[in-house]
Design an enzyme around this catalytic site. Structure first.
Site, PDB file in Angstrom:
ATOM      1  N   GLY A   1       0.816  -1.209   0.000  1.00  0.00           N
ATOM      2  CA  GLY A   1       0.000   0.000   0.000  1.00  0.00           C
ATOM      3  C   GLY A   1       0.841   1.247   0.000  1.00  0.00           C
ATOM      4  N   LEU A   2       2.027   1.128   0.567  1.00  0.00           N
ATOM      5  CA  LEU A   2       2.942   2.256   0.573  1.00  0.00           C
ATOM      6  C   LEU A   2       3.997   2.088  -0.512  1.00  0.00           C
ATOM      7  CD1 LEU A   2       3.283   2.513   4.448  1.00  0.00           C
ATOM      8  CD2 LEU A   2       1.792   3.817   2.920  1.00  0.00           C
TER       9      LEU A   2
ATOM     10  N   TYR B   1      -5.052 -16.805  -5.995  1.00  0.00           N
ATOM     11  CA  TYR B   1      -5.156 -15.388  -6.343  1.00  0.00           C
ATOM     12  C   TYR B   1      -6.174 -15.194  -7.463  1.00  0.00           C
ATOM     13  CZ  TYR B   1      -3.656 -10.804  -8.121  1.00  0.00           C
ATOM     14  OH  TYR B   1      -3.606  -9.504  -8.568  1.00  0.00           O
TER      15      TYR B   1
END
Length: 335
Positions: A20-21, A152
């Site tokens: 996310g970062l 996934y």
């Protein structure tokens, strides 16, 4: 006194389980903050943010498996839009299937129910990994047999179908783009298309790279700038123009050999070797060429970066932003 008015503004909550970062999290937040104001885009994750991330706009801790905690965030911050990238990616998911089920499927159940309950607009990305060996590979149309063979991919097909159901059953503004491999200088971890970024980091530093896919393995790809452009354009397309809730988007398809040949124009002494591993099996079940004609027809999607321009941009950015001290184990792509 500093007052933040969020009652009439559009608020985005972006949640990412891994990265996310990093790749899409940071870049997506930058784009949306530029368009809607820094204080109106809230980035969240379960990892500690960097000082740079904290300085760019609001950041909060959020656990995708904590439904009540997510409810409090939506209510307290008066969230309107939710952009949900939380997932364990393809290679990582195969190493820990139970965790992938919890994060990719149970977490998705939480956010889509949250969106229904509070009437939020919601975007959840999908991927070329949502297709399997029974799918047509060249080209892969928007609507076709999928049947993926990774957890996934299974979780992404589940998200697509559940999102479409919530749209038709409850009127939820659900939107989804199937992305190919996303190429950028600051990616997340655990993807099968990682080689297309790792070669820039490792190859430009050591002048050597060992590829874990066979040289003629063709996969669809997109540069980060085009990826973000597609995302922003799609989010802002009026509902009446959307004939579907899920669209393929892509920019190009290439093989490792084709990418390395283009990179060698900038790094002539680059030495390439090949040692295929388990990711080859995953790649062999994915599309070779993505048909995104529906997106181009319905909402005017157009890419700007081809292979040559992508390599030029990556080489320029790598020279500008990265040193030889950066850990190469952090280098990965999106799927």
């Amino acid at each position: 006194m500093k007052i933040l008015f969020i009652f009439t503004n559009t608020i985005f909550l972006l949640y990412f389980h891994e990265g996310g970062l990093g790749q899409l999290g940071t870049e997506c937040a930058k784009l949306l903050r530029k368009k809607y104001g820094s204080e109106n885009v809230i980035l969240s994750d379960i990892i500690k943010p960097t000082e740079e991330s904290l300085s760019n706009g609001p950041f909060i801790f959020a656990d995708i498996l904590d439904f009540k905690g997510l409810q409090k965030i939506v209510v307290n911050y008066r969230i309107d839009w939710l952009i949900h990238f939380s997932a364990l990616l393809s290679a990582v998911g195969e190493q820990n299937v139970p965790l992938a089920v919890r994060v990719n499927i149970e977490g998705m159940h939480n956010v889509i129910e949250l969106a229904k309950q509070y009437k939020l607009r919601i975007f959840i990305p999908s991927t070329i990994g949502a297709f399997g060996p029974d799918s047509p590979r060249n080209p892969t149309p928007n609507v076709t047999i999928q049947r993926p063979r990774t957890i996934y991919g299974v979780s992404k097909v589940h998200a697509e179908l559940l999102g479409e159901y919530y749209h038709h059953r409850f009127g939820l503004d659900f939107r989804c783009l199937r992305f190919p491999g996303v190429i950028s200088c600051d990616p997340p971890g655990g993807g099968t298309t990682d080689y297309a970024v790792a070669v820039f980091h490792e190859g430009m530093v050591t002048r050597r790279y060992e590829c874990y896919l066979e040289p003629h393995t063709r996969l669809p790809m997109i540069y980060i700038e085009d990826c973000l452009s597609a995302l922003f354009q799609f989010l802002n397309t009026p509902n009446q123009r959307l004939r579907r809730r899920v669209y393929n988007v892509t920019a190009m398809s290439f093989t490792p050999e084709e990418l390395f040949s283009e990179l060698k124009k900038h790094v002539p002494d680059l030495k390439i070797s090949y040692k295929p591993d388990g990711r080859q099996y995953i790649a062999d079940s994915w599309p070779q060429v993505f048909d995104d004609s529906d997106a181009r027809r319905d909402w005017g999607w157009e890419h700007k970066y081809n292979l040559e321009k992508l390599v030029e941009s990556m080489v320029h950015d790598m020279k500008k932003n990265f040193s030889s001290k950066r850990s190469l184990t952090e280098v990965n792509s999106y799927v």
